[in-house]
Design a protein around this motif. Structure first.
Motif, PDB file in Angstrom:
ATOM      1  N   ASN A 249      69.831 -52.986 -88.936  1.00 55.86           N
ATOM      2  CA  ASN A 249      71.055 -52.323 -88.488  1.00 55.86           C
ATOM      3  C   ASN A 249      72.303 -53.044 -88.983  1.00 55.86           C
TER       4      ASN A 249
ATOM      5  N   LEU B  34      71.327 -46.304 -95.747  1.00 57.37           N
ATOM      6  CA  LEU B  34      70.851 -45.191 -94.927  1.00 57.37           C
ATOM      7  C   LEU B  34      69.377 -45.356 -94.586  1.00 57.37           C
TER       8      LEU B  34
ATOM      9  N   LYS C 207      67.995 -45.701 -90.765  1.00 61.20           N
ATOM     10  CA  LYS C 207      67.005 -44.740 -90.269  1.00 61.20           C
ATOM     11  C   LYS C 207      65.766 -45.459 -89.737  1.00 61.20           C
ATOM     12  N   LYS C 208      65.340 -46.499 -90.435  1.00 61.00           N
ATOM     13  CA  LYS C 208      64.181 -47.283 -89.986  1.00 61.00           C
ATOM     14  C   LYS C 208      64.490 -47.995 -88.671  1.00 61.00           C
TER      15      LYS C 208
ATOM     16  N   VAL D  11      66.608 -47.032 -86.379  1.00 58.63           N
ATOM     17  CA  VAL D  11      66.625 -46.026 -85.306  1.00 58.63           C
ATOM     18  C   VAL D  11      65.206 -45.631 -84.929  1.00 58.63           C
ATOM     19  N   GLU D  12      64.339 -45.510 -85.925  1.00 57.30           N
ATOM     20  CA  GLU D  12      62.937 -45.187 -85.656  1.00 57.30           C
ATOM     21  C   GLU D  12      62.293 -46.257 -84.768  1.00 57.30           C
TER      22      GLU D  12
ATOM     23  N   LEU E 263      73.735 -45.108 -87.629  1.00 53.96           N
ATOM     24  CA  LEU E 263      73.223 -43.972 -88.391  1.00 53.96           C
ATOM     25  C   LEU E 263      74.285 -42.879 -88.500  1.00 53.96           C
TER      26      LEU E 263
ATOM     27  N   GLU F 107      76.098 -33.928 -89.506  1.00 49.80           N
ATOM     28  CA  GLU F 107      75.026 -34.855 -89.116  1.00 49.80           C
ATOM     29  C   GLU F 107      75.600 -36.084 -88.410  1.00 49.80           C
TER      30      GLU F 107
ATOM     31  N   GLN G  38      74.578 -37.456 -84.495  1.00 45.55           N
ATOM     32  CA  GLN G  38      74.111 -38.812 -84.171  1.00 45.55           C
ATOM     33  C   GLN G  38      75.113 -39.558 -83.286  1.00 45.55           C
TER      34      GLN G  38
END
Length: 598
Positions: free
Chosen positions: A469, A486, A490-491, A493-494, A506, A518, A522
């Motif tokens: 992050n 990005l 995304k990883k 947040v996952e 994100l 988008e 978010q």
């Protein structure tokens, strides 16, 4: 021992909650009648001061209301003082006596609590904590027979049954009645969580009586029930060694370290057992045995949020055994969670000098000075610990964190570097040092060095969400390598889908890429997770502006303004409120993105 738990949980600062401010303001305005003598006789300077020493009459209603409000804030000292005042007007009121007793006990005023426990008996109130307190006082005075009688079981429920039953067993052991003590514990009936306490204390009583084989069988039962309890592991290892099974003891300690990253008490046990020692004194007196029981129950209760009851158990544990290191650490931790760092420091200072927990307690004292915004005291305290042992990383990381949270980034960077210089072989647990140093370097605008630190942290701990992050967000904020950034975010947040800060990152990368719809999706989700963060509110305002939702944008910017943003951000927010968002910002970033290779 791991360097992870404390440093990640380190608070950035300590400030009073809005609830506290509201309570203290309301009381100052409408209940300003507390006598000066009462207000002066307290132990807490962290929580709000409930009342003002004016020359106004004491009233039962006023004292009761102030006591209730102080109790809601877990300010045991003020709550006890005000409930004590109510007894001037209504000395035989059972409820008022009971609340005064409970709060005196939770505040550590044990002598007064004993007197109020006797008062409860006089007015016919059956309170198991009053029984426990009176029994503990009798045992402290050496009267084991009286203590055993006072610990007679009440009908208050499972917690009372277990507390009084095992306490009575220790009082019987103090009279040399080991068989009666063990049978008393055997007869206790209750839920499954009884079992580990029963087996542990049977083992400790047997061991104190010289019955080493019986103690081993009993502590093995406790070990089967809970292989993660430090006190159980420590007792099991030492009892194994006392029975001539030192190699098995070391395997037990190694297994714990492999699964849960070790503990200073177990490190001490390993050192003693490896040296061939087999003559251990675990719990040698009934007072220490009951103290151990009260610590175990009090710590467990505190984890469930029952602060007053937890404090009562831990304070009574320390009354019975002032050297009870685990009780002192647990009490300190509870005061920290309650936002009372001064009380936490008082408790942590009770950890005795020879304790395996002493250094950890001293580090935590330094961090509590920081929570009080006493930066010089925190710094001096932690620097003294580092001077004692320059190779011990936790004190170094803690000092670095204190400096970093106060934006002394150059000295924080040097401190983390000093820590890394002591490491002969870098391993996964050292990712934190690179991560924290990377943050300092990023804030000092040393981007190349910062990026190298973040990437080293990811090399040591792949897919670590905090690092993904921060690195991803920093790249986005500078318009660098946006595609990679990005993917990183995304990883993250996952891995941590309920972390509002990471979800905000994100949303912000979508914004910087010009994908405004988008971004709104978010950032709205991030606001749900972190509604009081000024940065996220500011970001959402920007995204709303870009999709034409101008009124909502100004609403979010106004909200960000009211949430105490950083000093350098406030003028920017005010300008957007007045003039809207400049339209060329994102285009510049997109151009930079291409220039920097995505």
């Amino acid at each position: 021992m791991s360097i992870l738990p404390r440093v990640i949980a380190n608070k950035l600062s300590a400030r009073p909650s809005l609830k506290r401010l509201a309570v203290s303001t309301a009381l100052a305005a409408s209940l300003a009648w507390a006598p000066q003598a009462v207000m002066a006789d307290t132990k807490s300077d962290d929580a709000p001061h409930f009342g003002t020493p004016l020359d106004l009459p004491i009233t039962l209603t006023g004292s009761y209301l102030a006591a209730r409000l102080a109790g809601l804030e877990n300010d045991f000292s003020y709550a006890a003082a005000f409930f004590q005042e109510t007894l001037v007007s209504d000395p035989d009121n059972p409820m008022l006596i009971e609340r005064t007793f409970m709060l005196k006990l939770a505040n550590g005023d044990i002598v007064e609590a004993v007197n109020y426990a006797r008062e409860l008996d006089r007015v016919g109130v059956d309170n198991f904590l009053a029984q426990l307190t009176r029994g503990a006082d009798a045992l402290k005075m050496g009267d084991h027979a009286k203590a055993a009688d006072l610990f007679a079981l009440s009908a208050a429920g499972p917690l009372a049954d277990l507390s009084l039953g095992i306490a009575r067993a220790w009082a019987l052991q103090g009279q040399g009645k080991t068989d009666d003590a063990l049978n008393t514990i055997d007869q206790l009936k209750g839920p499954e969580w009884f079992d580990v306490f029963k087996s542990t204390h049977q083992a400790l009583i047997s061991f104190a009586a010289g019955r080493k084989q019986d103690a081993l069988s009993q502590i093995e039962d406790a070990y089967k029930e809970d292989r993660g309890a430090v006190r159980v592991i420590d007792s099991y290892a030492r009892i194994l060694a006392a029975n001539g099974r030192g190699s098995e003891a070391l395997k037990v300690l190694d297994e714990y370290s492999r699964l849960l990253r070790g503990h200073p008490l177990l490190d001490s046990a390993r050192e003693e057992i490896a040296s061939g020692k087999s003559d251990f004194a675990l719990v040698s007196t009934p007072a220490a045995g009951i103290s151990e029981l009260l610590y175990g129950l009090g710590a467990a209760i505190g984890r469930d949020g029952a602060e007053e009851l937890s404090a009562s158990y831990l304070q009574l544990a320390l009354y019975l055994d002032p050297t009870a290191e685990f009780a002192a650490v647990a009490l300190g931790g509870m005061f920290e969670r309650m936002g009372q760092p001064s009380r936490a420091i008082e408790a942590l200072m009770m950890v005795p000098d020879g304790s395996a927990l002493k250094r950890d307690a001293e580090i935590q004292i330094g961090l509590n000075y920081n929570s009080l915004d006493q930066v010089d005291e925190a710094r001096a305290h932690l620097e003294a610990l580092i001077e004692e042992d320059p190779s011990e990383l936790e004190a170094i990381i803690s000092l670095g964190n204190v400096l970093r949270t106060h934006k002394i980034f150059d000295e924080a960077e040097a401190t983390y570097t000093k820590g890394l210089d002591t490491v002969s072989e870098v391993s996964q647990e050292h990712w934190l040092l690179f991560y924290f140093r990377g943050i300092c370097r990023e804030r000092l605008k040393k981007w190349d060095s910062a990026e190298a630190d973040f990437r080293k942290a990811l090399e040591l701990f792949p897919d670590q969400p905090l690092v993904l992050n921060y690195l991803g967000y920093s790249l986005v904020d500078q318009g660098l390598k946006l595609d990679e950034a990005l993917g990183m975010i995304k990883k993250a947040v996952e891995l941590r889908p309920t972390d509002g800060y990471i979800v905000d990152s994100l949303g912000w990368v979508f914004y910087r890429l010009g994908r405004y719809e988008e971004a709104v999706t978010q950032l709205e989700r991030a606001i749900e997770l972190r509604p009081s963060d000024p940065v996220i509110n500011d970001h959402l305002g920007d995204a709303y502006w870009k999709v034409g939702r101008r009124n909502e944008a100004r609403f979010q910017w106004n909200h960000a303004r009211d949430l105490e943003p950083e000093d350098e951000e406030l003028p920017k927010i005010l300008d957007k409120i007045a003039n809207g968002l400049k339209e060329d910002v994102t285009e510049e970033v997109k151009a930079d993105d291409k220039k920097n290779g995505g």
